[in-house]
Design a protein around this motif. Structure first.
Motif, PDB file in Angstrom:
ATOM      1  N   PHE A  24       0.156 -10.998  17.089  1.00 38.02           N
ATOM      2  CA  PHE A  24       0.998  -9.514  17.123  1.00 38.02           C
ATOM      3  C   PHE A  24       1.635  -8.627  15.434  1.00 38.02           C
ATOM      4  CE2 PHE A  24       3.588  -5.742  17.296  1.00 38.02           C
ATOM      5  CZ  PHE A  24       3.142  -4.705  17.854  1.00 38.02           C
ATOM      6  N   GLY A  25       1.453  -8.314  14.868  1.00 41.00           N
ATOM      7  CA  GLY A  25       1.163  -7.912  13.529  1.00 41.00           C
ATOM      8  C   GLY A  25       1.330  -8.775  12.722  1.00 41.00           C
ATOM      9  N   LYS A  26       0.654 -10.005  12.231  1.00 36.50           N
ATOM     10  CA  LYS A  26       0.828 -11.052  11.867  1.00 36.50           C
ATOM     11  C   LYS A  26      -0.698 -10.486  10.176  1.00 36.50           C
ATOM     12  CE  LYS A  26       1.598 -14.509  15.278  1.00 36.50           C
ATOM     13  NZ  LYS A  26       1.326 -15.888  15.245  1.00 36.50           N
ATOM     14  N   HIS A  27      -1.920  -9.621  10.363  1.00 35.25           N
ATOM     15  CA  HIS A  27      -2.457  -9.622   9.876  1.00 35.25           C
ATOM     16  C   HIS A  27      -2.828  -7.609   9.429  1.00 35.25           C
ATOM     17  CE1 HIS A  27      -4.962 -12.798  11.399  1.00 35.25           C
ATOM     18  NE2 HIS A  27      -4.602 -13.206  12.318  1.00 35.25           N
ATOM     19  N   PHE A  28      -2.958  -7.317   8.147  1.00 32.71           N
ATOM     20  CA  PHE A  28      -2.268  -5.891   7.373  1.00 32.71           C
ATOM     21  C   PHE A  28      -4.088  -5.773   6.877  1.00 32.71           C
ATOM     22  CE2 PHE A  28       1.747  -7.865   8.315  1.00 32.71           C
ATOM     23  CZ  PHE A  28       1.328  -7.083   8.881  1.00 32.71           C
ATOM     24  N   THR A  29      -4.414  -4.733   7.349  1.00 28.38           N
ATOM     25  CA  THR A  29      -5.424  -3.586   6.479  1.00 28.38           C
ATOM     26  C   THR A  29      -5.525  -4.192   4.979  1.00 28.38           C
ATOM     27  OG1 THR A  29      -4.723  -1.775   6.767  1.00 28.38           O
ATOM     28  CG2 THR A  29      -5.961  -2.855   8.584  1.00 28.38           C
ATOM     29  N   ASP A  30      -6.942  -3.001   4.436  1.00 29.33           N
ATOM     30  CA  ASP A  30      -6.583  -2.959   3.426  1.00 29.33           C
ATOM     31  C   ASP A  30      -6.077  -1.918   2.213  1.00 29.33           C
ATOM     32  OD1 ASP A  30      -8.612  -5.025   2.707  1.00 29.33           O
ATOM     33  OD2 ASP A  30     -10.114  -3.973   3.291  1.00 29.33           O
ATOM     34  N   TYR A  31      -5.728  -0.963   3.542  1.00 27.95           N
ATOM     35  CA  TYR A  31      -5.342   0.222   3.118  1.00 27.95           C
ATOM     36  C   TYR A  31      -4.053   0.557   3.303  1.00 27.95           C
ATOM     37  CZ  TYR A  31      -9.730   1.464  -0.133  1.00 27.95           C
ATOM     38  OH  TYR A  31     -10.494   1.329  -0.603  1.00 27.95           O
ATOM     39  N   MET A  32      -2.878   1.148   3.185  1.00 27.30           N
ATOM     40  CA  MET A  32      -1.520   1.849   3.452  1.00 27.30           C
ATOM     41  C   MET A  32      -1.075   3.585   3.051  1.00 27.30           C
ATOM     42  SD  MET A  32       1.499  -0.262   1.933  1.00 27.30           S
ATOM     43  CE  MET A  32       1.418  -0.451  -0.876  1.00 27.30           C
ATOM     44  N   PHE A  33      -0.256   3.854   3.518  1.00 25.65           N
ATOM     45  CA  PHE A  33      -0.087   5.618   3.340  1.00 25.65           C
ATOM     46  C   PHE A  33       1.136   5.531   1.969  1.00 25.65           C
ATOM     47  CE2 PHE A  33       2.129   9.069   3.713  1.00 25.65           C
ATOM     48  CZ  PHE A  33       1.262  10.044   3.117  1.00 25.65           C
ATOM     49  N   VAL A  34       1.425   5.583   1.539  1.00 25.83           N
ATOM     50  CA  VAL A  34       3.023   6.074   0.644  1.00 25.83           C
ATOM     51  C   VAL A  34       3.179   6.890   0.453  1.00 25.83           C
ATOM     52  CG1 VAL A  34       4.221   5.001  -1.359  1.00 25.83           C
ATOM     53  CG2 VAL A  34       2.580   3.979  -0.302  1.00 25.83           C
ATOM     54  N   MET A  35       3.992   8.075   0.808  1.00 26.51           N
ATOM     55  CA  MET A  35       4.845   9.044  -0.038  1.00 26.51           C
ATOM     56  C   MET A  35       6.082   8.916  -0.440  1.00 26.51           C
ATOM     57  SD  MET A  35       4.257  12.416   1.846  1.00 26.51           S
ATOM     58  CE  MET A  35       5.538  12.544   2.761  1.00 26.51           C
ATOM     59  N   ASP A  36       6.213   9.600  -1.166  1.00 27.14           N
ATOM     60  CA  ASP A  36       8.019   9.173  -2.454  1.00 27.14           C
ATOM     61  C   ASP A  36       8.734  10.972  -2.178  1.00 27.14           C
ATOM     62  OD1 ASP A  36       7.104   6.719  -3.564  1.00 27.14           O
ATOM     63  OD2 ASP A  36       6.272   8.094  -4.632  1.00 27.14           O
ATOM     64  N   TYR A  37       9.856  10.415  -2.464  1.00 24.14           N
ATOM     65  CA  TYR A  37      11.087  11.841  -1.558  1.00 24.14           C
ATOM     66  C   TYR A  37      12.400  11.882  -3.318  1.00 24.14           C
ATOM     67  CZ  TYR A  37      14.756  14.940  -0.748  1.00 24.14           C
ATOM     68  OH  TYR A  37      15.872  15.763  -0.003  1.00 24.14           O
ATOM     69  N   ASN A  38      12.455  12.620  -3.881  1.00 23.31           N
ATOM     70  CA  ASN A  38      13.916  12.500  -4.923  1.00 23.31           C
ATOM     71  C   ASN A  38      14.158  14.291  -4.447  1.00 23.31           C
ATOM     72  OD1 ASN A  38      12.168  14.489  -6.598  1.00 23.31           O
ATOM     73  ND2 ASN A  38      11.359  12.335  -7.642  1.00 23.31           N
ATOM     74  N   GLN A  39      15.222  14.494  -5.162  1.00 20.96           N
ATOM     75  CA  GLN A  39      15.594  15.437  -4.710  1.00 20.96           C
ATOM     76  C   GLN A  39      15.113  16.879  -5.913  1.00 20.96           C
ATOM     77  OE1 GLN A  39      19.810  15.151  -5.726  1.00 20.96           O
ATOM     78  NE2 GLN A  39      20.915  15.007  -3.281  1.00 20.96           N
ATOM     79  N   GLU A  40      14.664  16.447  -6.840  1.00 27.02           N
ATOM     80  CA  GLU A  40      13.604  17.639  -7.711  1.00 27.02           C
ATOM     81  C   GLU A  40      12.605  17.800  -7.264  1.00 27.02           C
ATOM     82  OE1 GLU A  40      14.808  14.569  -8.384  1.00 27.02           O
ATOM     83  OE2 GLU A  40      16.776  15.010  -9.259  1.00 27.02           O
ATOM     84  N   ASP A  41      11.445  17.079  -6.688  1.00 23.44           N
ATOM     85  CA  ASP A  41      10.221  17.464  -6.213  1.00 23.44           C
ATOM     86  C   ASP A  41      10.040  17.419  -4.280  1.00 23.44           C
ATOM     87  OD1 ASP A  41       9.749  17.379  -8.598  1.00 23.44           O
ATOM     88  OD2 ASP A  41       9.653  15.171  -8.208  1.00 23.44           O
ATOM     89  N   GLY A  42      11.274  17.410  -3.617  1.00 22.48           N
ATOM     90  CA  GLY A  42      11.131  16.789  -2.230  1.00 22.48           C
ATOM     91  C   GLY A  42      10.456  15.852  -1.660  1.00 22.48           C
ATOM     92  N   TRP A  43       9.471  15.756  -0.684  1.00 23.44           N
ATOM     93  CA  TRP A  43       8.755  14.672  -0.793  1.00 23.44           C
ATOM     94  C   TRP A  43       7.447  15.247  -1.213  1.00 23.44           C
ATOM     95  CZ3 TRP A  43       9.953  10.246   2.105  1.00 23.44           C
ATOM     96  CH2 TRP A  43      10.334  10.099   2.772  1.00 23.44           C
ATOM     97  N   HIS A  44       6.582  14.269  -1.717  1.00 21.19           N
ATOM     98  CA  HIS A  44       5.862  14.361  -3.649  1.00 21.19           C
ATOM     99  C   HIS A  44       4.573  12.875  -2.813  1.00 21.19           C
ATOM    100  CE1 HIS A  44       8.542  12.531  -5.460  1.00 21.19           C
ATOM    101  NE2 HIS A  44       7.784  12.868  -6.223  1.00 21.19           N
ATOM    102  N   HIS A  45       3.490  13.594  -3.782  1.00 27.18           N
ATOM    103  CA  HIS A  45       2.155  12.547  -4.056  1.00 27.18           C
ATOM    104  C   HIS A  45       2.309  11.945  -2.734  1.00 27.18           C
ATOM    105  CE1 HIS A  45       0.855   9.338  -7.227  1.00 27.18           C
ATOM    106  NE2 HIS A  45       0.120   9.957  -6.701  1.00 27.18           N
ATOM    107  N   PRO A  46       1.817  12.273  -1.726  1.00 27.06           N
ATOM    108  CA  PRO A  46       0.805  11.429  -0.359  1.00 27.06           C
ATOM    109  C   PRO A  46       0.031  11.483  -1.319  1.00 27.06           C
ATOM    110  CG  PRO A  46       0.463  13.791  -0.520  1.00 27.06           C
ATOM    111  CD  PRO A  46       1.050  13.400  -2.191  1.00 27.06           C
ATOM    112  N   ARG A  47      -0.484   9.158  -1.187  1.00 23.14           N
ATOM    113  CA  ARG A  47      -1.496   8.845  -1.459  1.00 23.14           C
ATOM    114  C   ARG A  47      -1.895   7.836  -0.369  1.00 23.14           C
ATOM    115  NH1 ARG A  47       3.532   7.924  -3.785  1.00 23.14           N
ATOM    116  NH2 ARG A  47       3.824   6.364  -4.217  1.00 23.14           N
ATOM    117  N   ILE A  48      -3.013   7.393  -0.152  1.00 28.44           N
ATOM    118  CA  ILE A  48      -4.092   6.388   0.125  1.00 28.44           C
ATOM    119  C   ILE A  48      -4.285   5.171  -1.056  1.00 28.44           C
ATOM    120  CG2 ILE A  48      -5.320   5.285   1.549  1.00 28.44           C
ATOM    121  CD1 ILE A  48      -5.666   8.128   3.473  1.00 28.44           C
ATOM    122  N   THR A  49      -3.521   3.759  -0.370  1.00 35.47           N
ATOM    123  CA  THR A  49      -3.445   2.608  -2.034  1.00 35.47           C
ATOM    124  C   THR A  49      -4.298   1.612  -1.068  1.00 35.47           C
ATOM    125  OG1 THR A  49      -1.402   2.057  -2.630  1.00 35.47           O
ATOM    126  CG2 THR A  49      -1.492   4.319  -2.847  1.00 35.47           C
TER     127      THR A  49
END
Length: 357
Positions: A24-49
């Motif tokens: 359980f929880g020992k292996h991980f796939t090739d991709y992940m999702f990432v999104m960032d937050y700052n006060q100027e842009d809010g939640w932004h740049h959603p990406r699968i990397t």
């Protein structure tokens, strides 16, 4: 928020583990999702990397003040090859509840749910086919502002990672042995017990170590004020069948509102089996046991779905429930029904599953 999720491809693919080596929880796939937050842009740049380590400043606030929350849900492969998610909208909504309590900016639930669907679609080859397996989905948010000032972070990172998993327990429906903790407490009303924040789990580890030294699988927590009312198990909500009626502790601000817990309550009502949410003490459970009225105990959670409980240890009292029998029980019936819905083997009258297309 109308944002397109960018896909950053990789040419390097990992070797998929054998089903009997998943854990359980020992292996991980090739991709992940990432999104960032700052006060100027809010939640932004959603990406699968491509899945990769993070580079963080040593002063980022998650390391010092603990602003970290997470969720857990699963994707399942049906026998005819379809991919199903189980009530993912509930997990995303609960993620926002955790955001609210932990002073983290609210997420756009539609974008995060869409990101989970897209990520699972890309990684669907990682979903194992074998009995008891699934693809575990872990969304989480951490505070990433580099600052040692004590205040809510002004920067965050939201990520979703995926892990192919086997059964949470090696023998899924073998009754577990649970130690009732009477020294340490997990949470109190007004605190953060009702949200999935990392510190809750760190605070539970000492009691879990104690239970394991005594030969028990899990800890059952009592309330943090009077130390007598039942709350939840370390990784599960808890249910008791007493004289034909099913009882589970009422949500009180220090108990996690589990998605599987809610599903079990709906299912029991659908079956016309008496079920109630109530404040219930360990003394009442012990009295029911002594009278021969405690028929079953079982835990509920995303990882294990249903875990029958064969023994409760409270102070000098050992309650052997149904003599450890894992045969024709209500817990087994619930497990079979929920997992059959998750795997597309049974009708879904509640519209709990969402197909990934």
């Amino acid at each position: 928020m109308n944002q397109v999720i960018e896909l950053i491809k990789t040419d390097v693919k990992k070797e998929k583990p054998a089903a009997n080596a998943l854990g359980f929880g020992k292996h991980f796939t090739d991709y992940m999702f990432v999104m960032d937050y700052n006060q100027e842009d809010g939640w932004h740049h959603p990406r699968i990397t491509p899945y990769a380590p993070l580079v963080l400043d040593p002063s980022v606030m998650v390391f010092h003040y603990g602003q970290a929350i997470f969720e857990g849900l699963k994707a399942y492969r049906t026998k005819d090859g379809r991919v199903l998610l189980f009530r993912p909208e509930k997990n995303v909504a609960r993620l926002n509840l955790s955001c609210q309590r932990m002073s983290i900016p609210q997420i756009d639930e539609e974008i995060v749910l869409d990101a989970i669907k897209q990520l699972v679609e890309i990684e669907k080859d990682w979903i194992p086919n074998e009995e008891g397996t699934s693809l575990y989905i872990r969304p989480f948010i951490i505070a990433t502002e580099p600052s040692l000032g004590v205040h809510p972070s002004r920067e965050y990172k939201l990520m979703v990672i995926l892990s192919p998993v086997g059964s949470y327990y090696s023998d899924q429906l073998k009754p577990v042995r649970i130690y009732v903790e009477d020294e340490y407490v997990r949470a109190v009303p007004g605190g953060v017990g009702f949200v999935k924040t990392s510190g809750n789990y760190a605070a539970s580890l000492k009691a879990q170590e104690k239970a394991e030294l005594l030969g028990y699988d899990q800890v059952l927590w009592l309330d943090g004020v009077e130390r007598k009312y039942i709350e939840e198990v370390g990784s599960m909500n808890i249910f008791f069948k007493i004289n034909g009626e099913v009882v589970t502790p009422k949500l009180n601000g220090s108990i996690l509102g589990g998605i599987t817990r809610d599903s079990v309550i709906e299912l029991l009502k659908h079956w016309n089996i008496p079920v109630k949410e109530a404040k219930i003490s360990i003394d009442e459970i012990n009295q029911a046991f002594q009278k021969g009225e405690l028929e079953e105990v079982f835990g509920t959670g995303t990882a294990a779905v249903i875990s029958p409980v064969g023994e409760l240890k409270w102070k000098d009292t050992t309650m052997n429930i149904s003599k450890g029998n894992n045969g024709n029980t209500l817990a087994n019936r619930i497990y079979e029904e929920i997992t059959s819905i998750q795997l597309g083997k049974a009708e879904d009258p509640f519209n709990w599953t969402i197909e990934i297309k």
